[in-house]
Scaffold this motif. Structure first.
Motif, PDB file in Angstrom:
ATOM      1  N   CYS A  24       0.845  -1.193   0.000  1.00 16.60           N
ATOM      2  CA  CYS A  24       0.000   0.000   0.000  1.00 16.60           C
ATOM      3  C   CYS A  24       0.881   1.244   0.000  1.00 16.60           C
ATOM      4  CB  CYS A  24      -0.937  -0.027   1.215  1.00 16.60           C
ATOM      5  SG  CYS A  24      -2.044  -1.466   1.245  1.00 16.60           S
ATOM      6  N   TYR A  25       0.268   2.405   0.207  1.00 12.88           N
ATOM      7  CA  TYR A  25       0.971   3.682   0.158  1.00 12.88           C
ATOM      8  C   TYR A  25       0.806   4.359   1.511  1.00 12.88           C
ATOM      9  CZ  TYR A  25       0.114   2.560  -4.746  1.00 12.88           C
ATOM     10  OH  TYR A  25       0.025   1.903  -5.943  1.00 12.88           O
ATOM     11  N   ASP A  26       1.935   4.745   2.096  1.00 14.33           N
ATOM     12  CA  ASP A  26       1.911   5.273   3.456  1.00 14.33           C
ATOM     13  C   ASP A  26       2.505   6.682   3.478  1.00 14.33           C
ATOM     14  OD1 ASP A  26       1.408   5.391   6.110  1.00 14.33           O
ATOM     15  OD2 ASP A  26       2.782   3.791   6.716  1.00 14.33           O
ATOM     16  N   ASN A  27       2.221   7.396   4.571  1.00 19.48           N
ATOM     17  CA  ASN A  27       2.749   8.741   4.830  1.00 19.48           C
ATOM     18  C   ASN A  27       2.218   9.753   3.807  1.00 19.48           C
ATOM     19  OD1 ASN A  27       4.248  10.603   6.337  1.00 19.48           O
ATOM     20  ND2 ASN A  27       5.975  10.467   4.912  1.00 19.48           N
ATOM     21  N   ILE A  28       0.921   9.723   3.558  1.00 22.55           N
ATOM     22  CA  ILE A  28       0.274  10.674   2.643  1.00 22.55           C
ATOM     23  C   ILE A  28      -0.575  11.632   3.471  1.00 22.55           C
ATOM     24  CG2 ILE A  28      -1.355  10.938   0.744  1.00 22.55           C
ATOM     25  CD1 ILE A  28      -0.487   8.229  -0.269  1.00 22.55           C
ATOM     26  N   ARG A  29      -0.299  12.906   3.343  1.00 23.86           N
ATOM     27  CA  ARG A  29      -1.011  13.941   4.102  1.00 23.86           C
ATOM     28  C   ARG A  29      -2.282  14.337   3.336  1.00 23.86           C
ATOM     29  NH1 ARG A  29       1.707  18.247   3.633  1.00 23.86           N
ATOM     30  NH2 ARG A  29       3.218  17.483   2.111  1.00 23.86           N
ATOM     31  N   VAL A  30      -3.349  13.611   3.608  1.00 23.18           N
ATOM     32  CA  VAL A  30      -4.598  13.846   2.882  1.00 23.18           C
ATOM     33  C   VAL A  30      -5.161  15.219   3.240  1.00 23.18           C
ATOM     34  CG1 VAL A  30      -6.832  12.852   2.290  1.00 23.18           C
ATOM     35  CG2 VAL A  30      -4.992  11.389   3.094  1.00 23.18           C
ATOM     36  N   TYR A 280     -21.139   0.576  -5.399  1.00 23.81           N
ATOM     37  CA  TYR A 280     -20.423   0.536  -4.123  1.00 23.81           C
ATOM     38  C   TYR A 280     -20.663   1.862  -3.413  1.00 23.81           C
ATOM     39  CZ  TYR A 280     -17.993  -3.289  -6.505  1.00 23.81           C
ATOM     40  OH  TYR A 280     -17.708  -4.439  -7.199  1.00 23.81           O
ATOM     41  N   LEU A 281     -21.191   1.800  -2.187  1.00 26.28           N
ATOM     42  CA  LEU A 281     -21.467   2.995  -1.401  1.00 26.28           C
ATOM     43  C   LEU A 281     -20.362   3.193  -0.366  1.00 26.28           C
ATOM     44  CD1 LEU A 281     -25.319   2.886  -0.739  1.00 26.28           C
ATOM     45  CD2 LEU A 281     -24.053   4.057  -2.535  1.00 26.28           C
ATOM     46  N   CYS A 282     -19.697   4.344  -0.471  1.00 26.55           N
ATOM     47  CA  CYS A 282     -18.581   4.663   0.417  1.00 26.55           C
ATOM     48  C   CYS A 282     -18.852   6.028   1.030  1.00 26.55           C
ATOM     49  CB  CYS A 282     -17.257   4.695  -0.341  1.00 26.55           C
ATOM     50  SG  CYS A 282     -16.999   3.263  -1.418  1.00 26.55           S
ATOM     51  N   GLY A 283     -18.979   6.106   2.329  1.00 22.65           N
ATOM     52  CA  GLY A 283     -19.241   7.363   3.003  1.00 22.65           C
ATOM     53  C   GLY A 283     -18.001   7.919   3.663  1.00 22.65           C
ATOM     54  N   GLN A 313     -12.607   6.186   6.871  1.00 23.51           N
ATOM     55  CA  GLN A 313     -11.948   6.573   5.635  1.00 23.51           C
ATOM     56  C   GLN A 313     -12.098   8.071   5.400  1.00 23.51           C
ATOM     57  OE1 GLN A 313     -13.975   3.674   3.433  1.00 23.51           O
ATOM     58  NE2 GLN A 313     -15.806   4.873   3.048  1.00 23.51           N
ATOM     59  N   ARG A 314     -11.035   8.639   4.844  1.00 24.09           N
ATOM     60  CA  ARG A 314     -11.006  10.069   4.560  1.00 24.09           C
ATOM     61  C   ARG A 314     -11.222  10.342   3.074  1.00 24.09           C
ATOM     62  NH1 ARG A 314     -12.034  15.015   6.343  1.00 24.09           N
ATOM     63  NH2 ARG A 314     -10.810  16.575   5.263  1.00 24.09           N
ATOM     64  N   TYR A 335      -8.939   2.342  -3.608  1.00 21.69           N
ATOM     65  CA  TYR A 335      -7.812   2.955  -2.913  1.00 21.69           C
ATOM     66  C   TYR A 335      -8.406   3.833  -1.820  1.00 21.69           C
ATOM     67  CZ  TYR A 335      -4.929   1.249  -6.719  1.00 21.69           C
ATOM     68  OH  TYR A 335      -4.288   0.434  -7.611  1.00 21.69           O
ATOM     69  N   ARG A 336      -8.283   3.365  -0.600  1.00 23.48           N
ATOM     70  CA  ARG A 336      -8.974   3.959   0.542  1.00 23.48           C
ATOM     71  C   ARG A 336      -7.963   4.608   1.477  1.00 23.48           C
ATOM     72  NH1 ARG A 336      -9.631   2.184   5.584  1.00 23.48           N
ATOM     73  NH2 ARG A 336     -11.494   2.794   6.754  1.00 23.48           N
ATOM     74  N   LEU A 337      -8.162   5.886   1.780  1.00 21.96           N
ATOM     75  CA  LEU A 337      -7.244   6.614   2.642  1.00 21.96           C
ATOM     76  C   LEU A 337      -7.885   6.887   3.992  1.00 21.96           C
ATOM     77  CD1 LEU A 337      -6.669   8.008  -0.488  1.00 21.96           C
ATOM     78  CD2 LEU A 337      -4.775   8.836   0.916  1.00 21.96           C
ATOM     79  N   ASN A 338      -7.116   6.663   5.064  1.00 23.14           N
ATOM     80  CA  ASN A 338      -7.605   6.965   6.402  1.00 23.14           C
ATOM     81  C   ASN A 338      -6.932   8.235   6.919  1.00 23.14           C
ATOM     82  OD1 ASN A 338      -5.018   6.217   7.134  1.00 23.14           O
ATOM     83  ND2 ASN A 338      -5.627   4.209   7.938  1.00 23.14           N
TER      84      ASN A 338
END
Length: 580
Positions: A24-30, A280-283, A313-314, A335-338
């Motif tokens: 996965c991909y880490d250290n991403i400042r969303v 697909y429902l993503c809130g 998830q953000r 691709y889900r970002l927290n």
């Protein structure tokens, strides 16, 4: 004897599985913006995520093979003056992405193959029209270089990105526009607005074809067109409970299905797969991804399952079908970002024992080629999107499928101003234009060059007279003929020669003066050392004895004599200002 009939569906057993952290991909400042957007866009080549950035807005673009921890100083796409609110990849060019921002500007970027090696600040084109922030960018599914943008000025603008011009302006919304979606062939548009209404529009004219109340709640609603013409919406009821509905375009006010889900307050984003007819429902703020299948049988929207995660998830993005791995029967990838900066890759898979290509799971899907041009579309031509088969296509690990189309560069050709044809005296900075038998190309310095092959032509700020048979074609650059250019070049060469001569003479004089000062300094110091007791320098200076010519060089006049040809060291140009 009673028994329960189980609905027959090949997607009943779809399950989600998260990849390992090192994949996965880490250290991403969303981005921490409160705007209701997915903040993430994916295509088979790149992953783009809107990030926090000081001094403006930016988003990060990562190739799919660049997994692991991302460096804090990784290159960004950062040309906006305000936070970026929405991004969207072009469906017909995997290297082109559009972004909308709070600075009211829409920018279109060209990402090089392999990703960015340094921060990108120069877009291909700036689309400036909106008066307030732009929160929605959406590409046309079938027409090349047609982009829709919506802003907080309650306007929807359809652009021809290839020309950098506005095609359609729609101002039928009285309040903020929450969402917009094209139908399958791009002939209609569905929108949701803060006034709680859902509208179907003609995107070429901006006319409202139908409108109705969407959801009774005051929070944001979303609506999408399904492949076969139905409309799926998400929103809230009066009690702020989340719900979804299925509607027919000709009966928007009478939903086919209206189902309440839960009491969470996050806006739900419906992500649609037209190949499998799954939604697909993503809130935002949720920890689950619910997925449904739309069928012609009751109850029309069938709940299948949900993918549960321990954290909320953000942001979230969905990979197009041509980026999924058919060898593992993958039907969707998210691709889900927290909030912790981790971008988790989730694969949705249909369990199959056979390793052969499953044709029932992978019908022909959307291709990366356009069906019509922007000019044909705005003139009234509709065409279904191009489809391709995923069978026998090469899959790259973490890289999707190799596109069969050549990698192309987005070029923007802006139309010339009508006033540019008034001539060089009224428009010295003319654009590209040509008429008659001539043709126009751009010169190295950006000035238009008009080549006439025998016909009288006026355009681009210059004019040419008819050429006789057998004569060379006359060339006009910026309104100046070739003969005038030759004369001007001769004058410039003469001026440069004079300037060079004056500079050389001044250089010789400076050297002589430096030598004189050095000799005087050396002589004065020697007299101080020889006189002793102080006052030696004063005595030698006030002495009436005449020094020998060897010790005293001739005095340098304060005003050098005037020599013929150099005008006393002063330069006067022979070129009039209007000639330059």
């Amino acid at each position: 004897m009673s028994f329960r009939v189980v609905r027959s569906s090949k997607f009943r057993h779809v399950y989600g599985q998260a990849l390992k952290r090192e994949q996965c991909y880490d250290n991403i400042r969303v981005s921490k913006s409160s705007w209701d957007s997915t903040f993430c866009a994916v295509n088979p080549k790149f992953l783009a995520i809107i990030v926090e950035s000081a001094g403006g807005g930016a988003f990060i673009v990562l190739p799919h093979n660049k997994v692991g921890r991302i460096a804090a100083d990784h290159a960004l796409v950062g040309g906006h003056k305000g936070p970026v609110l929405d991004i969207a990849w072009c469906p017909h060019n995997d290297n082109v992405i559009a972004s909308g921002s709070e600075d009211c500007v829409v920018k279109v970027w060209q990402i090089p193959d392999g990703g960015l090696s340094r921060t990108l600040t120069e877009p291909v084109v700036d689309l400036v029209y909106h008066q307030r922030r732009v929160g929605l960018v959406l590409w046309h599914p079938a027409a090349l270089n047609v982009l829709l943008t919506a802003g907080s000025d309650n306007l929807i603008v359809v652009w021809n990105v290839g020309m950098g011009e506005v095609l359609v302006r729609m101002d039928c919304h009285p309040d903020t526009i929450y969402s917009a979606c094209w139908n399958w062939d791009g002939s209609q548009l569905v929108t949701t607005c803060k006034d709680k209404k859902i509208r179907i529009l003609n995107p070429r004219t901006g006319d409202v074809l139908n409108e109705a109340l969407a959801h009774e709640g005051s929070k944001a609603t979303r609506a999408i067109f399904l492949r076969h013409g139905l409309i799926f919406t998400t929103g809230f009821n009066r009690s702020s409970e989340r719900q979804y509905s299925l509607r027919a375009p000709d009966a928007l006010g009478d939903p086919i299905v209206m189902v309440d889900l839960d009491t969470s307050n996050g806006v739900m984003f419906p992500l649609y797969d037209p190949d499998t007819n799954m939604i697909y429902l993503c809130g935002k703020g949720d920890s689950v991804i619910r997925y449904f299948e739309v069928t012609p049988e009751q109850p029309f929207v069938h709940y299948i399952n949900q993918f549960q995660t321990p954290d909320s998830q953000r942001a979230i993005g969905m990979m197009p079908k041509r980026g999924c791995d058919v060898s593992t029967c993958e039907v969707a990838r998210f691709y889900r970002l927290n909030n912790g900066g981790l971008c988790q890759v989730i694969s949705m898979t249909v369990p199959r024992k056979s390793e052969l290509f499953q044709e029932d799971l992978y019908p022909d899907t959307l291709a990366d080629e356009a069906s019509v041009s922007a000019e044909d579309w705005i003139s009234g031509v509709d065409a279904d999107p191009q489809l391709i088969s995923l069978k026998d296509r090469v899959f790259l690990v973490q890289g999707g499928y190799v596109s069969q189309a050549q990698s192309t560069t987005l070029t923007v050709t802006k139309k010339s101003n009508v006033l540019d044809k008034m001539g060089s005296k009224t428009s010295p900075k003319s654009g590209l234009s040509a008429s008659g038998g001539g043709s126009t190309v751009a010169s190295a310095n950006g000035s238009p060059v008009t080549v006439n092959n025998g016909n009288s032509t006026t355009g681009g700020g210059g004019s040419t007279s008819p050429a006789s048979n057998g004569a060379q074609p006359q060339i006009t650059i910026g309104g100046v003929s070739e003969q005038q250019l030759g004369e001007l070049r001769t004058k410039f060469e003469e001026e440069f020669r004079k300037l060079k001569a004056i500079i050389v003479k001044h250089e010789n004089r400076i050297r002589a003066m430096e030598a004189t000062i050095k000799v005087m300094t050396d002589r004065g110091m020697s007299e101080v050392d020889g006189g002793g007791g102080g006052g030696g320098l004063v005595a030698s200076t006030n002495s009436t004895s005449s020094p020998s010519p060897a010790n005293h060089p001739p005095a340098v006049p304060s005003h050098p004599p005037t020599n013929a040809g150099d005008d006393g060291g002063h330069y006067h140009s022979a070129i009039a200002p209007d000639e330059v």
